[in-house]
Design an enzyme around this catalytic site. Structure first.
Site, PDB file in Angstrom:
ATOM      1  N   ARG A   1       1.079  14.221  13.577  1.00 49.28           N
ATOM      2  CA  ARG A   1       1.535  14.030  12.207  1.00 49.28           C
ATOM      3  C   ARG A   1       1.508  15.301  11.356  1.00 49.28           C
ATOM      4  O   ARG A   1       0.753  15.407  10.382  1.00 49.28           O
ATOM      5  CB  ARG A   1       0.745  12.910  11.537  1.00 49.28           C
ATOM      6  CG  ARG A   1       0.876  11.595  12.286  1.00 49.28           C
ATOM      7  CD  ARG A   1       0.158  10.466  11.615  1.00 49.28           C
ATOM      8  NE  ARG A   1       0.850   9.980  10.432  1.00 49.28           N
ATOM      9  CZ  ARG A   1       0.370   9.023   9.638  1.00 49.28           C
ATOM     10  NH1 ARG A   1      -0.789   8.481   9.890  1.00 49.28           N
ATOM     11  NH2 ARG A   1       1.059   8.619   8.598  1.00 49.28           N
TER      12      ARG A   1
ATOM     13  N   ILE B   1       8.405   6.820  17.037  1.00 51.04           N
ATOM     14  CA  ILE B   1       8.032   7.534  15.802  1.00 51.04           C
ATOM     15  C   ILE B   1       6.747   8.352  15.992  1.00 51.04           C
ATOM     16  O   ILE B   1       6.697   9.528  15.650  1.00 51.04           O
ATOM     17  CB  ILE B   1       7.855   6.551  14.617  1.00 51.04           C
ATOM     18  CG1 ILE B   1       9.075   5.630  14.488  1.00 51.04           C
ATOM     19  CG2 ILE B   1       7.584   7.308  13.316  1.00 51.04           C
ATOM     20  CD1 ILE B   1      10.373   6.284  14.095  1.00 51.04           C
TER      21      ILE B   1
ATOM     22  N   ARG C   1      -4.386  10.370   4.872  1.00 51.37           N
ATOM     23  CA  ARG C   1      -3.348  11.399   4.941  1.00 51.37           C
ATOM     24  C   ARG C   1      -2.397  11.357   3.758  1.00 51.37           C
ATOM     25  O   ARG C   1      -1.836  12.372   3.376  1.00 51.37           O
ATOM     26  CB  ARG C   1      -2.542  11.240   6.220  1.00 51.37           C
ATOM     27  CG  ARG C   1      -3.349  11.261   7.472  1.00 51.37           C
ATOM     28  CD  ARG C   1      -2.451  11.009   8.637  1.00 51.37           C
ATOM     29  NE  ARG C   1      -1.350  11.955   8.609  1.00 51.37           N
ATOM     30  CZ  ARG C   1      -1.399  13.179   9.098  1.00 51.37           C
ATOM     31  NH1 ARG C   1      -2.490  13.603   9.685  1.00 51.37           N
ATOM     32  NH2 ARG C   1      -0.367  13.971   9.027  1.00 51.37           N
TER      33      ARG C   1
ATOM     34  N   LYS D   1       0.835  -1.209   0.000  1.00 51.43           N
ATOM     35  CA  LYS D   1       0.000   0.000   0.000  1.00 51.43           C
ATOM     36  C   LYS D   1       0.862   1.248   0.000  1.00 51.43           C
ATOM     37  O   LYS D   1       0.645   2.167  -0.796  1.00 51.43           O
ATOM     38  CB  LYS D   1      -0.899  -0.003   1.251  1.00 51.43           C
ATOM     39  CG  LYS D   1      -1.485   1.354   1.598  1.00 51.43           C
ATOM     40  CD  LYS D   1      -2.318   1.308   2.862  1.00 51.43           C
ATOM     41  CE  LYS D   1      -1.584   1.502   4.166  1.00 51.43           C
ATOM     42  NZ  LYS D   1      -1.247   2.889   4.531  1.00 51.43           N
ATOM     43  N   ASN D   2       1.864   1.289   0.883  1.00 54.14           N
ATOM     44  CA  ASN D   2       2.635   2.524   1.040  1.00 54.14           C
ATOM     45  C   ASN D   2       3.654   2.749  -0.079  1.00 54.14           C
ATOM     46  O   ASN D   2       4.334   3.768  -0.099  1.00 54.14           O
ATOM     47  CB  ASN D   2       3.326   2.545   2.409  1.00 54.14           C
ATOM     48  CG  ASN D   2       2.308   2.761   3.526  1.00 54.14           C
ATOM     49  OD1 ASN D   2       1.147   3.075   3.261  1.00 54.14           O
ATOM     50  ND2 ASN D   2       2.732   2.575   4.767  1.00 54.14           N
TER      51      ASN D   2
ATOM     52  N   ARG E   1      -8.425  -0.770   5.059  1.00 50.93           N
ATOM     53  CA  ARG E   1      -7.626   0.278   4.411  1.00 50.93           C
ATOM     54  C   ARG E   1      -6.265  -0.265   3.991  1.00 50.93           C
ATOM     55  O   ARG E   1      -5.665   0.237   3.057  1.00 50.93           O
ATOM     56  CB  ARG E   1      -7.399   1.450   5.378  1.00 50.93           C
ATOM     57  CG  ARG E   1      -8.635   2.282   5.617  1.00 50.93           C
ATOM     58  CD  ARG E   1      -8.264   3.494   6.431  1.00 50.93           C
ATOM     59  NE  ARG E   1      -7.061   4.093   5.883  1.00 50.93           N
ATOM     60  CZ  ARG E   1      -6.238   4.900   6.534  1.00 50.93           C
ATOM     61  NH1 ARG E   1      -6.503   5.216   7.770  1.00 50.93           N
ATOM     62  NH2 ARG E   1      -5.176   5.395   5.970  1.00 50.93           N
TER      63      ARG E   1
ATOM     64  N   CYS F   1      -4.335  12.464  13.699  1.00 52.96           N
ATOM     65  CA  CYS F   1      -5.041  11.207  13.497  1.00 52.96           C
ATOM     66  C   CYS F   1      -4.839  10.333  14.723  1.00 52.96           C
ATOM     67  O   CYS F   1      -4.187  10.750  15.685  1.00 52.96           O
ATOM     68  CB  CYS F   1      -4.587  10.511  12.217  1.00 52.96           C
ATOM     69  SG  CYS F   1      -3.029   9.680  12.362  1.00 52.96           S
TER      70      CYS F   1
ATOM     71  N   ASP G   1       5.216   0.439  12.136  1.00 52.86           N
ATOM     72  CA  ASP G   1       4.038  -0.245  11.599  1.00 52.86           C
ATOM     73  C   ASP G   1       3.959  -1.715  12.022  1.00 52.86           C
ATOM     74  O   ASP G   1       2.985  -2.397  11.693  1.00 52.86           O
ATOM     75  CB  ASP G   1       4.004  -0.151  10.065  1.00 52.86           C
ATOM     76  CG  ASP G   1       3.665   1.256   9.593  1.00 52.86           C
ATOM     77  OD1 ASP G   1       3.210   2.070  10.409  1.00 52.86           O
ATOM     78  OD2 ASP G   1       3.867   1.536   8.394  1.00 52.86           O
TER      79      ASP G   1
END
Ligand code: EPU
Length: 416
Positions: free
Chosen positions: A121, A326, A92, A22-23, A396, A116, A304
């Site tokens: 962020r 993070i 985002r 996804k990223n 998502r 969020c 993540d």
């Protein structure tokens, strides 16, 4: 709203195919805006976030079609330059159109993302970089408005190696006049994937994957036909699922070299790995051993994967200390894991997890994407039935999660 019902306690066994990242897909789709014409991106996961990116591009005037894991984007007729609040607030990563729009069209109006679930962020680094490249940036009714005749090369230093910040500026710099240096850039594999795609478009980029990226701007870029890399976080999530169930799972289409920190950490907890030509085999122990963890930018342990690792540690032998460095608010899964019997206390950005013998199924609430994944993992090991509410977070970012788990023998049902 969909729910996921999982009956825990089954050792996972079998093969699972990891989807495209996804990223990596989201910035690549935004990169198509840098050229006029039809670009194709292959290996794209069928996810809500990809659809949202598609709606965003259609809203700009682009054609966007998703067929059989491929996306075709036609950017010949871009006529709007705005990312509206409705789309940015749900995703985002919409902010990734900012760099390409300013670079190619000289203007962009992008809703400022709010905070969020995982933290504030901000996007100050994205904006600072564009300003250094000569863009005029102002805030108008919650929107960032950026304009520039033509961006020019600049030397930019990031206080924090931001992933989408690096991606946004790398895209913008590809069409700027002169040379841009991004110092303390993010080194994530998704940044490298994007750089490869930009280079295939005619961009001149050196150093992607290292801390200093040098981009020599060109006057024009051409559309691309490229692949996205496998999703290392999905891969890590299935590693965790195998680990917690004492499973024996083969992960195909995965690039273990993108997961060195995760694999090394899991080995320390007793998980065994066997590299295979087509992927990696992951064998969970009878009981995991506790291990401490600190999240770091790549090549450190990914934030993540922090929630999933915590689910593992909640049933490990011993106590682990988990530090999140993070995002300031990425422990929302703690309260839910506690509902399942986990013994976790949190002080500021540090969680202390005292491993318990077993978890017990309960009703739990997903609060963000990776928190949802950690609840799925906990549920797979828990005694009895767990119902995970607010499943849209999981949708998502994980393609066909329940189907894949079912193929490994898990008892999982989506309730609509
Ligand atoms: N930061 C700033 N200013 C900025 C940008 C970032 O202070 O202008 C800070 C952030 O607040 C954070 C740190 O820098 O503390 C790192 O944030 P980064 O910008 O790297 O995160 P991101 O680019 O917004 C991407 C992923 C996230 C992932 C993070 C960290 C995408 C679309 N998103 O976000 O993925 O957690 O990098 O690796 O690539 C997810 O997939 O669940 C997810 C949240």
């Amino acid at each position: 709203m969909d729910k996921l019902v999982i009956k825990g306690g089954i050792r996972l066994k079998g093969e699972v195919e990891i989807s495209g990242a996804k990223n990596a897909a989201l910035p690549a789709i935004a990169a198509s805006l840098l050229a006029s014409g039809k670009s194709r991106l292959k290996g794209v996961p069928d996810l809500v976030d990809v659809k949202t990116m598609g709606r965003l591009l259609e809203n700009l005037g682009a054609g966007f079609q998703y067929v059989d894991s491929s996306v075709e984007i036609d950017t010949a007729k871009i006529r709007r330059f705005e990312a509206p609040y409705e789309l940015v607030k749900t995703m985002r990563a919409s902010v990734l159109v900012l760099g390409p729009l300013v670079a190619r069209f000289g203007r962009a109006r992008v809703s400022l993302p709010g905070g969020c679930a995982i933290g504030a962020r901000p996007i100050n680094l994205h904006l600072m970089g564009l300003e250094k490249m000569g863009a005029k940036v102002r805030l108008d009714k919650g929107y960032v408005v950026a304009t520039a005749k033509r961006l020019k090369g600049a030397h930019i230093y990031f206080d924090i190696p931001s992933v989408t910040g690096t991606e946004n500026l790398m895209m913008a710099a590809s069409l700027a006049k002169g040379t841009t240096i991004i110092d303390n850039a993010a080194r994530e594999p998704e940044v490298v994937n994007l750089a490869d795609i930009l280079v295939s478009m005619g961009a001149k980029i050196k150093g992607a994957g290292e801390s200093i990226i040098v981009i020599e701007g060109v006057d024009e870029l051409r559309p691309f036909d490229q692949y996205v890399i496998p999703d290392r976080i999905e891969c890590g999530t299935f590693m965790a699922a195998s680990a917690i169930t004492g499973g024996d799972v083969i992960l195909k289409n995965c690039r273990p070299e993108h997961l060195d920190a995760v694999v090394l950490k899991l080995k320390e907890t007793g998980v065994a790995f066997e590299p295979l030509s087509a992927g990696i085999r992951v064998i969970g122990p009878d009981r995991l051993e506790a291990n401490d963890l600190k999240t770091m930018p790549y090549p450190g342990f990914p934030t993540d994967m922090q929630a999933q690792f915590m689910a593992l540690m909640s049933v490990a032998r011993g106590t682990s200390v988990i530090q999140e460095t993070i995002f300031e608010n990425r422990f929302m899964h703690v309260a839910e894991l506690r509902r399942m019997g986990a013994d976790i206390s949190v002080q500021a950005a540090t969680a202390t997890v005292k491993g318990v013998r077993g978890l017990v199924g309960a009703d739990v609430m997903a609060t963000d994407l990776r928190a949802s994944a950690s609840l799925v993992i906990a549920a797979l090991a828990a005694k009895g039935k767990t119902t995970i509410h607010r499943l849209y977070h999981l949708d998502r970012g994980y393609e066909k999660m329940e189907e894949k788990l079912r193929r490994l023998g898990a008892i999982v049902e989506r309730v609509r």
